[in-house]
Design an enzyme around this catalytic site. Structure first.
Site, short mmCIF file in Angstrom:
data_model
loop_
_atom_site.label_atom_id
_atom_site.label_comp_id
_atom_site.label_asym_id
_atom_site.label_seq_id
_atom_site.Cartn_x
_atom_site.Cartn_y
_atom_site.Cartn_z
N ASN A 65 0.89 -1.17 0.00
CA ASN A 65 0.00 0.00 0.00
C ASN A 65 0.92 1.21 0.00
O ASN A 65 1.53 1.54 1.01
CB ASN A 65 -0.89 -0.01 1.26
CG ASN A 65 -1.68 1.28 1.39
OD1 ASN A 65 -1.74 2.09 0.46
ND2 ASN A 65 -2.30 1.48 2.54
N TRP A 66 1.03 1.82 -1.17
CA TRP A 66 2.00 2.91 -1.32
C TRP A 66 1.55 4.20 -0.64
O TRP A 66 2.32 5.13 -0.50
CB TRP A 66 2.24 3.18 -2.81
CG TRP A 66 3.01 2.11 -3.53
CD1 TRP A 66 3.34 0.85 -3.06
CD2 TRP A 66 3.55 2.19 -4.86
NE1 TRP A 66 4.05 0.16 -4.02
CE2 TRP A 66 4.19 0.96 -5.14
CE3 TRP A 66 3.55 3.18 -5.85
CZ2 TRP A 66 4.83 0.70 -6.35
CZ3 TRP A 66 4.18 2.92 -7.06
CH2 TRP A 66 4.82 1.70 -7.30
N LYS A 67 0.27 4.28 -0.29
CA LYS A 67 -0.29 5.49 0.34
C LYS A 67 -0.04 6.69 -0.58
O LYS A 67 -0.09 6.53 -1.80
CB LYS A 67 0.28 5.66 1.75
CG LYS A 67 0.11 4.38 2.58
CD LYS A 67 0.36 4.54 4.04
CE LYS A 67 0.13 3.19 4.74
NZ LYS A 67 0.26 3.27 6.18
N HIS A 116 -9.20 1.75 4.95
CA HIS A 116 -7.92 1.85 5.65
C HIS A 116 -8.08 2.78 6.86
O HIS A 116 -8.83 3.76 6.80
CB HIS A 116 -6.83 2.37 4.71
CG HIS A 116 -5.46 2.24 5.28
ND1 HIS A 116 -4.95 3.15 6.18
CD2 HIS A 116 -4.52 1.28 5.14
CE1 HIS A 116 -3.74 2.77 6.54
NE2 HIS A 116 -3.46 1.63 5.93
N GLU A 174 -6.32 5.06 7.93
CA GLU A 174 -6.06 6.48 7.64
C GLU A 174 -7.28 7.14 7.02
O GLU A 174 -7.53 8.33 7.24
CB GLU A 174 -4.82 6.59 6.72
CG GLU A 174 -3.55 6.30 7.50
CD GLU A 174 -2.44 5.65 6.69
OE1 GLU A 174 -2.49 5.71 5.45
OE2 GLU A 174 -1.53 5.06 7.32
N GLU A 197 -5.23 -4.69 10.52
CA GLU A 197 -4.19 -3.70 10.74
C GLU A 197 -4.44 -2.99 12.07
O GLU A 197 -5.23 -2.05 12.13
CB GLU A 197 -4.19 -2.66 9.61
CG GLU A 197 -3.95 -3.24 8.23
CD GLU A 197 -3.29 -2.23 7.31
OE1 GLU A 197 -2.28 -2.59 6.70
OE2 GLU A 197 -3.76 -1.08 7.21
N GLY A 212 2.84 2.36 10.72
CA GLY A 212 3.81 3.44 10.55
C GLY A 212 4.54 3.81 11.83
O GLY A 212 5.22 4.83 11.90
N SER A 266 3.60 -2.13 10.16
CA SER A 266 5.05 -2.24 10.37
C SER A 266 5.59 -3.63 10.02
O SER A 266 6.55 -4.08 10.64
CB SER A 266 5.45 -1.83 11.79
OG SER A 266 5.10 -0.48 12.02
N GLY A 289 5.32 1.18 4.47
CA GLY A 289 6.67 1.68 4.28
C GLY A 289 7.60 0.73 3.53
O GLY A 289 8.31 1.13 2.60
P1 13P Z 1 3.31 0.40 7.55
O1 13P Z 1 3.77 -0.92 6.97
O2 13P Z 1 4.08 1.57 7.02
O3 13P Z 1 3.22 0.35 9.04
O4 13P Z 1 1.79 0.60 7.01
C1 13P Z 1 0.91 -0.43 7.15
C2 13P Z 1 -0.31 -0.08 6.40
O5 13P Z 1 -1.03 0.82 6.78
C3 13P Z 1 -0.62 -0.82 5.19
O6 13P Z 1 -1.89 -0.51 4.72
#
Ligand code: 13P
Length: 258
Positions: A13-15, A100, A102, A172, A178, A218, A240
């Site tokens: 997930n590149w966000k 998600h 976020e 998640e 993150g 993470s 990440g």
């Molecule tokens: P990280 O791997 O950066 O913690 O993010 C996880 C995530 O939100 C994947 O959707």
């Protein structure tokens, strides 16, 4: 529980990262590394809307599938700034991340809108990756199961058994995203098993056994093998570490070997 009954999926997930040239460069780097996963582990890159066409073209003929990071629930109309499921399938997108944390935290996403988006995605032939997970204070209060169970029930409400089987769930824990704080493999397994039991209670064991449940938060090159070895962890949704070809590949290889 039998992992052979379902597909292992490693999805990045590149966000909100990468311009089109950067996206092309990263996917070109990932492509040869993960080619051996074909037929064993599904490899997916979920990228920003602006990168979708570039990503689909760059990965054409490879074993990498492309996903979007959100989708609107209406078919079309006056929804300024939104993207429909048909717009995604027309580009060649296969997956879409829905709900998600976020989006729940910053953009007012609720279980009701997650459910509507999931239905719209399935109706258009997209595979939804539905994200669930508890906040830190919810875990500390001992209500992780209540929170995650409620999310699963509301997010999948009204789906047929066939639709539920096609749906991917990403567990998640919000406190692990993150932050560098990964859930332990036992914590991830406990909640993924609970999610599978919840799906069995909503449908039946055959549906529950067919659903791919990922862990996200993470996950990285160091901790992936232990997490992916757990019987109810069928893959990962990676933030990440998905932005670095070598790190992402280590996670894909752990799933191939796991
Ligand atoms: P990280 O791997 O950066 O913690 O993010 C996880 C995530 O939100 C994947 O959707």
């Amino acid at each position: 529980m039998n992992k052979d009954l379902r597909k292992a999926i490693i999805a990045g997930n590149w966000k909100m990262n990468k311009t089109r040239p950067e996206a092309k460069e990263l996917l070109e780097a990932i492509k040869p590394l993960v080619a051996n996963a074909q037929g064993k582990v599904e490899v997916v890159a979920c990228v920003p809307f602006t990168n979708l066409e570039t990503a689909v073209n760059t990965t054409a003929g490879s074993n990498i599938k492309i996903g979007a990071e959100n989708v609107h629930f209406e078919k079309s109309g006056a929804f300024t700034g939104e993207i429909s499921a048909d717009m995604l399938t027309e580009i060649g997108v296969t997956y879409v991340v829905i709900g998600h944390s976020e989006r729940r935290q910053y953009f007012g996403e609720t279980d009701e809108t997650v459910n509507k988006r999931t239905k719209a995605a399935l109706a258009a032939g997209l595979i939804p990756i539905v994200c669930v997970g508890e906040l830190l204070n919810e875990r500390e209060a001992g209500i992780t199961s209540e929170i995650v169970g409620k999310q699963v029930k509301l997010d999948l409400a009204g789906l047929t058994a066939d639709e539920a089987k096609k749906t991917v769930i990403a567990y998640e824990p919000v406190w692990a995203i993150g932050t560098g704080k990964t859930a332990t493999a036992d914590q991830a397994e406990e909640v993924c098993a609970f999610i599978r039991a919840t799906i069995a209670s909503l449908y039946d064991q055959a549906v529950a056994d067919a659903v791919t449940i990922q862990y996200g938060g993470s996950m990285n090159a160091k901790n992936c093998a232990e997490l992916l070895a757990k019987p109810n962890v069928d893959g990962g949704l990676i933030g990440g570490a998905s932005l670095k070809a070598d790190d992402f590949n280590v996670i894909v290889q752990a799933a191939v070997n796991g």
